[in-house]
Design a protein around this motif. Structure first.
Motif, PDB file in Angstrom:
ATOM      1  N   LEU A 200       0.825  -1.210   0.000  1.00  0.00           N
ATOM      2  CA  LEU A 200       0.000   0.000   0.000  1.00  0.00           C
ATOM      3  C   LEU A 200       0.860   1.262   0.000  1.00  0.00           C
ATOM      4  CD1 LEU A 200      -2.798  -1.064   2.534  1.00  0.00           C
ATOM      5  CD2 LEU A 200      -2.962  -0.880   0.039  1.00  0.00           C
ATOM      6  N   ALA A 201       1.998   1.219   0.697  1.00  0.00           N
ATOM      7  CA  ALA A 201       2.890   2.378   0.704  1.00  0.00           C
ATOM      8  C   ALA A 201       3.465   2.619  -0.689  1.00  0.00           C
ATOM      9  CB  ALA A 201       4.012   2.169   1.713  1.00  0.00           C
ATOM     10  N   ASN A 202       3.870   1.555  -1.366  1.00  0.00           N
ATOM     11  CA  ASN A 202       4.406   1.683  -2.727  1.00  0.00           C
ATOM     12  C   ASN A 202       3.332   2.166  -3.693  1.00  0.00           C
ATOM     13  OD1 ASN A 202       6.990   0.866  -2.046  1.00  0.00           O
ATOM     14  ND2 ASN A 202       6.600  -1.292  -2.485  1.00  0.00           N
ATOM     15  N   LYS A 203       2.118   1.666  -3.502  1.00  0.00           N
ATOM     16  CA  LYS A 203       1.006   2.088  -4.358  1.00  0.00           C
ATOM     17  C   LYS A 203       0.720   3.576  -4.171  1.00  0.00           C
ATOM     18  CE  LYS A 203      -3.825   0.942  -5.363  1.00  0.00           C
ATOM     19  NZ  LYS A 203      -4.984   0.066  -4.990  1.00  0.00           N
ATOM     20  N   LYS A 204       0.741   4.031  -2.928  1.00  0.00           N
ATOM     21  CA  LYS A 204       0.505   5.445  -2.643  1.00  0.00           C
ATOM     22  C   LYS A 204       1.629   6.298  -3.212  1.00  0.00           C
ATOM     23  CE  LYS A 204      -0.349   8.647   1.178  1.00  0.00           C
ATOM     24  NZ  LYS A 204      -0.505   8.763   2.665  1.00  0.00           N
ATOM     25  N   ARG A 205       2.869   5.810  -3.085  1.00  0.00           N
ATOM     26  CA  ARG A 205       4.011   6.552  -3.600  1.00  0.00           C
ATOM     27  C   ARG A 205       3.928   6.680  -5.124  1.00  0.00           C
ATOM     28  NH1 ARG A 205       7.551   3.633  -1.576  1.00  0.00           N
ATOM     29  NH2 ARG A 205       7.816   4.790   0.370  1.00  0.00           N
ATOM     30  N   ALA A 206       3.567   5.588  -5.775  1.00  0.00           N
ATOM     31  CA  ALA A 206       3.451   5.611  -7.235  1.00  0.00           C
ATOM     32  C   ALA A 206       2.354   6.572  -7.675  1.00  0.00           C
ATOM     33  CB  ALA A 206       3.154   4.204  -7.740  1.00  0.00           C
ATOM     34  N   SER A 207       1.255   6.607  -6.898  1.00  0.00           N
ATOM     35  CA  SER A 207       0.161   7.517  -7.225  1.00  0.00           C
ATOM     36  C   SER A 207       0.592   8.972  -7.085  1.00  0.00           C
ATOM     37  CB  SER A 207      -1.026   7.231  -6.306  1.00  0.00           C
ATOM     38  OG  SER A 207      -2.075   8.129  -6.534  1.00  0.00           O
ATOM     39  N   LEU A 208       1.372   9.252  -6.026  1.00  0.00           N
ATOM     40  CA  LEU A 208       1.855  10.618  -5.813  1.00  0.00           C
ATOM     41  C   LEU A 208       2.792  11.042  -6.935  1.00  0.00           C
ATOM     42  CD1 LEU A 208       2.528  10.529  -1.957  1.00  0.00           C
ATOM     43  CD2 LEU A 208       0.708  11.773  -3.151  1.00  0.00           C
ATOM     44  N   VAL A 209       3.662  10.122  -7.362  1.00  0.00           N
ATOM     45  CA  VAL A 209       4.597  10.425  -8.459  1.00  0.00           C
ATOM     46  C   VAL A 209       3.812  10.679  -9.740  1.00  0.00           C
ATOM     47  CG1 VAL A 209       6.401   9.450  -9.926  1.00  0.00           C
ATOM     48  CG2 VAL A 209       6.512   9.162  -7.440  1.00  0.00           C
ATOM     49  N   ARG A 210       2.804   9.835  -9.967  1.00  0.00           N
ATOM     50  CA  ARG A 210       1.990   9.985 -11.176  1.00  0.00           C
ATOM     51  C   ARG A 210       1.241  11.319 -11.164  1.00  0.00           C
ATOM     52  NH1 ARG A 210       0.068   5.453 -10.847  1.00  0.00           N
ATOM     53  NH2 ARG A 210      -1.845   5.925  -9.680  1.00  0.00           N
ATOM     54  N   ASP A 211       0.671  11.667 -10.013  1.00  0.00           N
ATOM     55  CA  ASP A 211      -0.058  12.936  -9.907  1.00  0.00           C
ATOM     56  C   ASP A 211       0.886  14.117 -10.110  1.00  0.00           C
ATOM     57  OD1 ASP A 211      -2.348  11.533  -9.405  1.00  0.00           O
ATOM     58  OD2 ASP A 211      -2.333  11.883  -7.232  1.00  0.00           O
ATOM     59  N   LYS A 212       2.084  14.000  -9.550  1.00  0.00           N
ATOM     60  CA  LYS A 212       3.060  15.083  -9.714  1.00  0.00           C
ATOM     61  C   LYS A 212       3.455  15.229 -11.173  1.00  0.00           C
ATOM     62  CE  LYS A 212       7.580  16.648  -8.076  1.00  0.00           C
ATOM     63  NZ  LYS A 212       8.740  16.322  -7.196  1.00  0.00           N
ATOM     64  N   HIS A 213       3.634  14.077 -11.841  1.00  0.00           N
ATOM     65  CA  HIS A 213       4.009  14.113 -13.257  1.00  0.00           C
ATOM     66  C   HIS A 213       2.892  14.735 -14.093  1.00  0.00           C
ATOM     67  CE1 HIS A 213       5.662  12.836 -17.105  1.00  0.00           C
ATOM     68  NE2 HIS A 213       4.468  12.314 -17.399  1.00  0.00           N
ATOM     69  N   ASN A 214       1.647  14.352 -13.804  1.00  0.00           N
ATOM     70  CA  ASN A 214       0.508  14.889 -14.559  1.00  0.00           C
ATOM     71  C   ASN A 214       0.362  16.389 -14.332  1.00  0.00           C
ATOM     72  OD1 ASN A 214      -0.097  12.352 -15.527  1.00  0.00           O
ATOM     73  ND2 ASN A 214      -1.644  11.904 -13.949  1.00  0.00           N
ATOM     74  N   THR A 215       0.571  16.813 -13.091  1.00  0.00           N
ATOM     75  CA  THR A 215       0.477  18.242 -12.778  1.00  0.00           C
ATOM     76  C   THR A 215       1.552  19.026 -13.515  1.00  0.00           C
ATOM     77  OG1 THR A 215      -0.423  17.779 -10.590  1.00  0.00           O
ATOM     78  CG2 THR A 215       0.565  19.946 -10.918  1.00  0.00           C
ATOM     79  N   GLN A 216       2.786  18.459 -13.547  1.00  0.00           N
ATOM     80  CA  GLN A 216       3.888  19.128 -14.229  1.00  0.00           C
ATOM     81  C   GLN A 216       3.647  19.208 -15.726  1.00  0.00           C
ATOM     82  OE1 GLN A 216       6.608  20.507 -12.591  1.00  0.00           O
ATOM     83  NE2 GLN A 216       6.891  21.462 -14.604  1.00  0.00           N
ATOM     84  N   SER A 217       3.074  18.135 -16.285  1.00  0.00           N
ATOM     85  CA  SER A 217       2.791  18.120 -17.730  1.00  0.00           C
ATOM     86  C   SER A 217       1.749  19.166 -18.077  1.00  0.00           C
ATOM     87  CB  SER A 217       2.299  16.724 -18.129  1.00  0.00           C
ATOM     88  OG  SER A 217       3.304  15.758 -17.918  1.00  0.00           O
ATOM     89  N   LYS A 218       0.713  19.275 -17.236  1.00  0.00           N
ATOM     90  CA  LYS A 218      -0.338  20.261 -17.469  1.00  0.00           C
ATOM     91  C   LYS A 218       0.220  21.683 -17.389  1.00  0.00           C
ATOM     92  CE  LYS A 218      -4.959  21.609 -15.908  1.00  0.00           C
ATOM     93  NZ  LYS A 218      -4.627  23.011 -15.855  1.00  0.00           N
ATOM     94  N   THR A 219       1.127  21.870 -16.406  1.00  0.00           N
ATOM     95  CA  THR A 219       1.741  23.199 -16.264  1.00  0.00           C
ATOM     96  C   THR A 219       2.564  23.548 -17.486  1.00  0.00           C
ATOM     97  OG1 THR A 219       1.822  22.904 -13.854  1.00  0.00           O
ATOM     98  CG2 THR A 219       3.284  24.577 -14.837  1.00  0.00           C
ATOM     99  N   ASN A 220       3.312  22.599 -18.000  1.00  0.00           N
ATOM    100  CA  ASN A 220       4.149  22.836 -19.184  1.00  0.00           C
ATOM    101  C   ASN A 220       3.286  23.183 -20.402  1.00  0.00           C
ATOM    102  OD1 ASN A 220       6.411  22.323 -17.700  1.00  0.00           O
ATOM    103  ND2 ASN A 220       6.591  20.170 -18.325  1.00  0.00           N
ATOM    104  N   LYS A 221       2.147  22.471 -20.530  1.00  0.00           N
ATOM    105  CA  LYS A 221       1.253  22.739 -21.653  1.00  0.00           C
ATOM    106  C   LYS A 221       0.659  24.156 -21.557  1.00  0.00           C
ATOM    107  CE  LYS A 221      -0.126  17.949 -22.537  1.00  0.00           C
ATOM    108  NZ  LYS A 221      -1.268  16.971 -22.546  1.00  0.00           N
ATOM    109  N   ASP A 222       0.310  24.525 -20.319  1.00  0.00           N
ATOM    110  CA  ASP A 222      -0.257  25.854 -20.107  1.00  0.00           C
ATOM    111  C   ASP A 222       0.741  26.938 -20.478  1.00  0.00           C
ATOM    112  OD1 ASP A 222      -2.583  24.708 -19.261  1.00  0.00           O
ATOM    113  OD2 ASP A 222      -2.165  24.954 -17.114  1.00  0.00           O
ATOM    114  N   ILE A 223       2.018  26.669 -20.163  1.00  0.00           N
ATOM    115  CA  ILE A 223       3.069  27.654 -20.496  1.00  0.00           C
ATOM    116  C   ILE A 223       3.232  27.771 -21.989  1.00  0.00           C
ATOM    117  CG2 ILE A 223       5.528  28.102 -20.343  1.00  0.00           C
ATOM    118  CD1 ILE A 223       5.485  26.823 -17.555  1.00  0.00           C
ATOM    119  N   ILE A 224       3.189  26.628 -22.670  1.00  0.00           N
ATOM    120  CA  ILE A 224       3.352  26.631 -24.138  1.00  0.00           C
ATOM    121  C   ILE A 224       2.158  27.315 -24.796  1.00  0.00           C
ATOM    122  CG2 ILE A 224       3.465  25.156 -26.187  1.00  0.00           C
ATOM    123  CD1 ILE A 224       4.947  23.098 -24.459  1.00  0.00           C
TER     124      ILE A 224
END
Length: 299
Positions: A275-299
């Motif tokens: 469960l800890a690994n699953k939560k960690r992977a979810s946090l990494v995925r959410d962070k990646h998605n947030t960063q991608s959205k931010t980059n798109k907004d900048i472009i």
């Protein structure tokens, strides 16, 4: 007791033995008590205080043997200095098994019973009730006493009716004074509750408690019924088990319930990691998605 696999008369004979010891207070009775218990010439019972010190010393043997009441010979309780036999409490109780024990025979029976612990080397000619079973175990006891007096204050008592001993009501002031005299400390009686929350487990997660049914510490542990509402908490009460028995190295004489407890403990820890690994992977995925959205907004 008989419920723990010991001789049926052991508990009642033990209660009577304490009375035989504690009521011997005259000069002649003290000499006789010293002889019956085979006390060393340098450590004879000479006062009522000595009589109680002897009783507490003898009682301590049962406390230790109860913790190390494993189904195989073990050096755990003796800190590697020797071994207690398999089920040492049952072995000790054989000296108090007869139905018709009375008077001197009760004292001799108690002496031989605690000898399973104090005379584990089987070469002692006499007993010195001012010392523990060996230096390492005695030091270990002192460490725990210091922790009791500073951080892990645990009130406890005996009444000689629901147990096999003699009345020892808890005395808060006497305990605090003893801690001050022994260690020079002011006891923080609520330290453990303040730091760990006591019985309030509402904020706890990912914890497994295990207690042995025959462990004298077991009644003070967390019971299975107290954690039913929280799926991340597990409490085991292991039938017929002694102190830390599930934490011992694997042994050919391990009880089936010990093997089952170890399996549950392993599965619970694996679940926490998953469960800890699953939560960690979810946090990494959410962070990646947030960063991608931010980059798109900048472009």
């Amino acid at each position: 007791s008989e419920a723990g696999g010991s001789a049926p008369n052991c508990a009642s004979n033990m209660r009577k033995a304490w009375q035989e010891i504690l009521t011997r207070t005259t000069e002649q009775e003290l000499r006789e008590l010293s002889r019956l218990f085979r006390l060393c010439p340098s450590r004879q019972a000479q006062s009522v205080e000595d009589v109680y010190t002897l009783a507490y010393w003898a009682q301590s043997a049962w406390d230790f043997m109860a913790m190390g009441n494993f189904p195989y010979s073990s050096s755990y309780i003796l800190n590697g200095n020797g071994k207690l036999p398999a089920y040492p409490v049952r072995v000790a109780c054989e000296s108090l098994a007869a139905e018709d024990l009375h008077g001197d025979a009760l004292i001799e029976g108690l002496r031989d019973a605690v000898g399973v612990f104090y005379n584990y080397t089987q070469d002692l000619q006499c007993y010195d009730f001012a010392h523990g079973v060996n230096p390492d175990t005695e030091a270990d006891g002192n460490f725990w006493d210091y922790q009791f007096c500073t951080e892990m204050f645990m009130p406890m008592s005996r009444d000689g009716q629901r147990d096999c001993f003699f009345p020892q009501p808890f005395d808060l002031q006497a305990s605090l004074q003893a801690c001050s005299a022994q260690w020079g400390v002011t006891t923080r009686t609520q330290w453990a509750t303040i730091n760990y929350g006591g019985r309030d487990l509402s904020s706890a997660s990912n914890i497994l408690w295990s207690n042995g049914e025959l462990d004298p510490w077991g009644p003070g542990g967390v019971s299975p019924s107290s954690v039913l509402s929280n799926p991340s908490l597990t409490a085991l009460l292991i039938p017929g088990a002694a102190h830390h028995e599930d934490f011992m190295w694997s042994h050919s004489d391990d009880l089936p319930q010990i093997l089952e407890a170890r399996l549950i403990e392993k599965q619970e820890m694996q679940k926490w990691i998953f469960l800890a690994n699953k939560k960690r992977a979810s946090l990494v995925r959410d962070k990646h998605n947030t960063q991608s959205k931010t980059n798109k907004d900048i472009i």
